[in-house]
Scaffold this motif. Structure first.
Motif, PDB file in Angstrom:
ATOM      1  N   ASP A 448       0.751  -1.109  -0.281  1.00 53.37           N
ATOM      2  CA  ASP A 448       0.075   0.023  -0.073  1.00 53.37           C
ATOM      3  C   ASP A 448       1.103   1.126   0.114  1.00 53.37           C
ATOM      4  O   ASP A 448       1.850   1.450   0.532  1.00 53.37           O
ATOM      5  CB  ASP A 448      -0.948  -0.081   1.256  1.00 53.37           C
ATOM      6  N   ILE A 449       0.537   2.121  -0.882  1.00 57.57           N
ATOM      7  CA  ILE A 449       1.237   3.599  -1.057  1.00 57.57           C
ATOM      8  C   ILE A 449       1.073   4.264   0.389  1.00 57.57           C
ATOM      9  O   ILE A 449       0.033   4.278   0.533  1.00 57.57           O
ATOM     10  CB  ILE A 449       0.971   4.250  -2.371  1.00 57.57           C
ATOM     11  N   ASP A 450       2.065   4.773   0.574  1.00 60.04           N
ATOM     12  CA  ASP A 450       1.934   5.451   2.179  1.00 60.04           C
ATOM     13  C   ASP A 450       1.381   6.915   1.747  1.00 60.04           C
ATOM     14  O   ASP A 450       1.888   7.541   0.755  1.00 60.04           O
ATOM     15  CB  ASP A 450       3.384   5.682   2.679  1.00 60.04           C
ATOM     16  N   GLY A 489      -7.289  -2.709  -5.193  1.00 58.01           N
ATOM     17  CA  GLY A 489      -8.244  -1.586  -5.185  1.00 58.01           C
ATOM     18  C   GLY A 489      -7.482  -0.104  -4.850  1.00 58.01           C
ATOM     19  O   GLY A 489      -6.224  -0.367  -3.878  1.00 58.01           O
ATOM     20  N   GLY A 490      -7.746   0.742  -5.124  1.00 54.72           N
ATOM     21  CA  GLY A 490      -7.211   2.105  -4.753  1.00 54.72           C
ATOM     22  C   GLY A 490      -5.495   1.989  -4.911  1.00 54.72           C
ATOM     23  O   GLY A 490      -5.219   1.742  -6.202  1.00 54.72           O
ATOM     24  N   GLU A 491      -4.978   2.285  -4.022  1.00 55.24           N
ATOM     25  CA  GLU A 491      -3.411   2.421  -4.125  1.00 55.24           C
ATOM     26  C   GLU A 491      -2.865   1.055  -3.526  1.00 55.24           C
ATOM     27  O   GLU A 491      -1.698   1.225  -3.138  1.00 55.24           O
ATOM     28  CB  GLU A 491      -2.723   3.702  -3.462  1.00 55.24           C
ATOM     29  N   ALA A 559       2.613  -3.052   9.187  1.00 60.45           N
ATOM     30  CA  ALA A 559       3.928  -2.149   8.644  1.00 60.45           C
ATOM     31  C   ALA A 559       3.430  -0.790   8.745  1.00 60.45           C
ATOM     32  O   ALA A 559       4.324   0.245   9.251  1.00 60.45           O
ATOM     33  CB  ALA A 559       3.882  -2.570   7.391  1.00 60.45           C
ATOM     34  N   LYS A 560       1.859  -0.342   8.630  1.00 59.90           N
ATOM     35  CA  LYS A 560       1.355   0.956   8.716  1.00 59.90           C
ATOM     36  C   LYS A 560       1.745   1.457  10.261  1.00 59.90           C
ATOM     37  O   LYS A 560       2.152   2.562  10.212  1.00 59.90           O
ATOM     38  CB  LYS A 560       0.124   0.954   8.191  1.00 59.90           C
ATOM     39  N   ASN A 561       1.226   0.636  11.086  1.00 56.92           N
ATOM     40  CA  ASN A 561       1.458   0.777  12.406  1.00 56.92           C
ATOM     41  C   ASN A 561       2.746   1.184  13.228  1.00 56.92           C
ATOM     42  O   ASN A 561       2.961   1.822  13.910  1.00 56.92           O
ATOM     43  CB  ASN A 561       0.464  -0.226  13.341  1.00 56.92           C
ATOM     44  N   GLY A 563       5.090   2.797  11.592  1.00 62.20           N
ATOM     45  CA  GLY A 563       5.593   4.045  11.035  1.00 62.20           C
ATOM     46  C   GLY A 563       5.410   4.051   9.498  1.00 62.20           C
ATOM     47  O   GLY A 563       5.992   5.203   8.991  1.00 62.20           O
ATOM     48  N   ARG A 564       5.209   2.938   8.920  1.00 55.42           N
ATOM     49  CA  ARG A 564       5.199   2.961   7.350  1.00 55.42           C
ATOM     50  C   ARG A 564       6.704   2.792   6.679  1.00 55.42           C
ATOM     51  O   ARG A 564       7.446   2.874   7.502  1.00 55.42           O
ATOM     52  CB  ARG A 564       4.357   4.420   6.956  1.00 55.42           C
ATOM     53  N   ASN A 565       6.765   2.606   5.418  1.00 53.58           N
ATOM     54  CA  ASN A 565       7.868   2.631   4.752  1.00 53.58           C
ATOM     55  C   ASN A 565       8.780   1.394   5.453  1.00 53.58           C
ATOM     56  O   ASN A 565       9.858   1.326   5.642  1.00 53.58           O
ATOM     57  CB  ASN A 565       8.778   3.967   4.492  1.00 53.58           C
TER      58      ASN A 565
HETATM   59  N1  LIG Z   1      -6.078   8.930  -8.118  1.00 54.00           N
HETATM   60  C1  LIG Z   1      -6.514   8.096  -7.327  1.00 54.00           C
HETATM   61  N2  LIG Z   1      -6.945   8.162  -6.114  1.00 54.00           N
HETATM   62  C2  LIG Z   1      -7.538   7.024  -5.730  1.00 54.00           C
HETATM   63  C3  LIG Z   1      -7.819   5.857  -6.493  1.00 54.00           C
HETATM   64  N3  LIG Z   1      -8.538   5.080  -5.741  1.00 54.00           N
HETATM   65  C4  LIG Z   1      -8.429   5.541  -4.356  1.00 54.00           C
HETATM   66  N4  LIG Z   1      -8.041   6.664  -4.352  1.00 54.00           N
HETATM   67  C5  LIG Z   1      -7.781   7.582  -3.154  1.00 54.00           C
HETATM   68  O1  LIG Z   1      -6.949   7.066  -2.424  1.00 54.00           O
HETATM   69  C6  LIG Z   1      -6.711   7.589  -1.248  1.00 54.00           C
HETATM   70  C7  LIG Z   1      -6.630   6.382  -0.208  1.00 54.00           C
HETATM   71  O2  LIG Z   1      -6.450   7.063   0.956  1.00 54.00           O
HETATM   72  P1  LIG Z   1      -6.226   6.218   2.431  1.00 54.00           P
HETATM   73  O3  LIG Z   1      -6.976   4.962   2.393  1.00 54.00           O
HETATM   74  O4  LIG Z   1      -6.699   7.113   3.599  1.00 54.00           O
HETATM   75  O5  LIG Z   1      -4.761   6.108   2.921  1.00 54.00           O
HETATM   76  P2  LIG Z   1      -3.417   6.803   2.437  1.00 54.00           P
HETATM   77  O6  LIG Z   1      -3.772   8.261   2.335  1.00 54.00           O
HETATM   78  O7  LIG Z   1      -2.757   6.295   1.596  1.00 54.00           O
HETATM   79  O8  LIG Z   1      -2.847   6.850   4.032  1.00 54.00           O
HETATM   80  P3  LIG Z   1      -2.081   5.428   4.519  1.00 54.00           P
HETATM   81  O9  LIG Z   1      -2.554   4.385   3.738  1.00 54.00           O
HETATM   82  O10 LIG Z   1      -2.626   5.435   5.944  1.00 54.00           O
HETATM   83  O11 LIG Z   1      -0.749   5.825   4.537  1.00 54.00           O
HETATM   84  C8  LIG Z   1      -8.488   8.128  -1.114  1.00 54.00           C
HETATM   85  O12 LIG Z   1      -8.450   9.600  -1.103  1.00 54.00           O
HETATM   86  C9  LIG Z   1      -9.122   7.839  -2.229  1.00 54.00           C
HETATM   87  O13 LIG Z   1     -10.047   8.584  -2.871  1.00 54.00           O
HETATM   88  C10 LIG Z   1      -7.569   5.943  -7.982  1.00 54.00           C
HETATM   89  O14 LIG Z   1      -7.562   4.989  -8.601  1.00 54.00           O
HETATM   90  N5  LIG Z   1      -6.659   7.203  -8.307  1.00 54.00           N
END
Ligand SMILES: Nc1nc2c(ncn2[C@@H]2O[C@H](COP(=O)(O)OP(=O)(O)OP(=O)(O)O)[C@@H](O)[C@H]2O)c(=O)[nH]1
Length: 575
Positions: A448-450, A489-491, A559-561, A563-565
């Motif tokens: 997961d991207i921090d 999903g997401g990042e 890993a997140k808990n 401090g990440r990275n």
């Molecule tokens: N640009 C973009 N943003 C996305 C996508 N999928 C999810 N997101 C965004 O990614 C963010 C995820 O944030 P969080 O789950 O709070 O996690 P974080 O900000 O990385 O914080 P940590 O994981 O705790 O380090 C959200 O704001 C989503 O809206 C995508 O496909 N593209």
């Protein structure tokens, strides 16, 4: 610091790049052909066959039917000629018999005696009235003997009558007076016949022959006269009379009509009694003048028999319409040339046969046309089926291609071109099953991207997308070809490491974390740097895929808990 270019090709997701444009199958081939489809080759050939069949069959039928008809008519004509000749011979025989009788009697001694003795009273008889003359002759001794002779002969030979005319044409004996037949007219005794043609002919030429209607006994008759000559002097004539109607007795032939026609064109005897005294037709001979009509036939007017050339006549056929019947006619002269036998045979059967043959021909022609149509339809259907199958095969291929393209789209994450979550989970399930079966190690990385949200918030969503793609590329470059990479999903990403123990997995996770920490993403003149957290776990005996995922998630959480990275291993011991 390592700069990674944005690349679009996928690696380790096990499938090719999906095309954005799908092939849409051509459905035109399923549509029904237009009602007014253009004239196709097969129909054109069928039309040509139909036209050839029509022309040949009509021509052949016409030829065969016409030939048969002509043959049949010519057979009927020959039959009519044969019958007419036969009838003419019979009639000639009758006439000859009557003529011979007149000749024989004209030399008879009793008759010569009677003529000579009567001629002596020529002046006396001339001055007497017919009634007086009759009385005188009845008393005259030779008369009775000759009357008796004539009577016997008439009965025996079946004649109408025999009578004797003296040199002045007075009737001085006749068979009527002694006839034993039911028909007993008074007879001609005492009457004078000087103006009769047969008498004048016999007086001048020795013998005479005439058709006439008797004045005293009005029956159409044939008169045969022969002169009696004594010492080269004409002393009188014997006259034999035949009933013309009797000529046809017993001569009626099936489907045929016979007419005996004299030189004036008048029917004097016939198998068809209603036609007697009709004129045979002015197209053959002109009508006799009124005087002749009156003198010979005792008639003022005369009707035509009504023979017309038939409508179905042709230059080869000689057909006639008589009383609405189509007939062939034979015309034969009697020996004396003064009568002609007209013999007509009805050819209705032949005409009907022509019609029947045409019906048959029409049936065959129509059957042929239907056969051509059926063959054309069957061939057309066959051709259409083949082309339809061809089209179906083509569409099938297109659909298969489209389907595989759709599948590729379905299993691929659009943004990163790596496996989608669904496909990753499906593959993970298979890999877990295989690892259990083959008792081989399998580890799972959850990445997961921090602080990803910050990138989105500070640089925009497009920058976030670029960061996600960048992370995917880092993952792709770190793993082996056999490993499985998916965007969850997401990042968040998952990597399934096949045939990999914990040490190798930890090493690879650390490598990836390090690469992420030190890589730079250039986006719209911005330099983006980010880190990632990674949870690592390895498959336990009989563990299910979702349990493995939960364990990896837990590692990531750790890993997140922390401090990440960083990379955290979750030993994945069931609780
Ligand atoms: N640009 C973009 N943003 C996305 C996508 N999928 C999810 N997101 C965004 O990614 C963010 C995820 O944030 P969080 O789950 O709070 O996690 P974080 O900000 O990385 O914080 P940590 O994981 O705790 O380090 C959200 O704001 C989503 O809206 C995508 O496909 N593209």
């Amino acid at each position: 610091m390592k700069t990674i270019k944005k690349i679009s090709t996928s690696k380790a997701n096990g499938h090719s790049t999906a095309s954005k444009q799908l092939l849409i199958p051509n459905i035109e081939c399923y549509r029904k052909p237009h009602a007014l489809a253009p004239f196709r080759r097969l129909q054109f050939i069928a039309c040509i066959f139909a036209v050839i069949w029509l022309m040949v069959s009509i021509f052949t039928s016409a030829k065969v039917i016409d030939n048969n008809f002509q043959k049949s008519i010519s057979e009927q004509q020959q039959k009519a000629n044969r019958e007419a000749t036969f009838i003419a011979q019979l009639i000639d025989k009758e006439l000859h018999t009557a003529e011979q009788l007149a000749i024989t009697l004209s030399h008879e001694a009793d008759i010569l005696t009677h003529l000579q003795s009567t001629n002596k009273h020529a002046q006396l008889l001339k001055d007497m009235a017919p009634a007086q003359r009759q009385e005188f002759l009845k008393q005259h001794p030779p008369t009775a003997a000759v009357n008796n002779l004539f009577g016997r002969i008439s009965n025996d030979v079946d004649l109408m009558s025999v009578f004797l005319l003296d040199a002045s044409a007075n009737c001085i004996a006749n068979s009527y007076l002694t006839l034993s037949k039911t028909y007993k007219p008074k007879g001609c005794l005492g009457s004078n016949y000087v103006n009769r043609h047969y008498f004048q002919q016999a007086k001048n030429e020795g013998h005479g022959r005439q058709f006439a209607v008797g004045k005293k006994i009005p029956i159409p008759s044939l008169f045969f006269a022969h002169a009696s000559i004594k010492e080269e002097i004409f002393i009188g004539t014997v006259v034999v009379r035949l009933n013309a109607n009797r000529l046809m007795d017993g001569l009626k032939l099936l489907s045929a009509t016979t007419w005996v026609v004299d030189n004036q064109g008048i029917i004097i005897s016939s198998t068809d009694k209603s036609s007697i005294f009709k004129h045979i037709g002015e197209q053959f001979i002109s009508k006799p003048p009124p005087k002749e009509l009156q003198d010979t036939y005792a008639l003022n007017t005369i009707t035509q028999l009504g023979i017309r050339p038939s409508a179905i006549n042709s230059h080869l056929l000689n057909l006639w319409d008589i009383n609405n019947q189509t007939m062939v006619i034979a015309r034969i002269n009697t020996q004396g040339q003064d009568f002609k036998i007209w013999h007509a045979i009805d050819v209705k059967q032949s005409v009907t046969l022509v019609k029947q043959n045409w019906y048959l021909a029409a049936t065959i022609i129509i059957a042929g046309l239907l056969l051509i149509l059926m063959v054309e339809r069957a061939s057309d259907y066959h051709q259409r089926s083949l082309s339809h199958l061809d089209n179906l095969a083509r569409v099938n291929r297109t659909l298969e291609k489209a389907s595989s393209e759709l599948y590729a789209i379905a299993i691929t994450d659009h943004l990163t071109q790596i496996s989608s979550r669904g496909y990753f989970l499906q593959r993970l399930e298979e890999e877990v099953a295989r690892a259990h079966l083959e008792e081989r190690p399998l580890c799972l990385l959850q990445i997961d991207i921090d602080h990803f949200k910050k990138i989105n918030d500070s640089l925009g969503h497009a920058a976030g997308d670029a960061a996600i793609s960048h992370m995917a590329n880092l993952c792709r470059e770190t793993i082996r070809d056999a490993d499985l990479l998916g965007r969850m999903g997401g990042e968040e990403f998952s990597i399934s490491l096949i045939d990999c123990d914990i040490n190798k997995a930890m090493h690879l996770a650390e490598q990836l974390r390090h690469a992420c920490e030190h890589s730079v993403l250039n986006f719209n003149h911005h330099t983006i740097r980010f880190t990632c957290s990674i949870g690592v776990t390895c498959l336990n005996a009989k563990q299910a895929p979702d349990e493995l995922l939960t364990a990896a998630d837990k590692g990531l959480y750790m890993a997140k808990n922390s401090g990440r990275n960083c990379v955290k291993y979750n030993s994945n011991v069931p609780t």
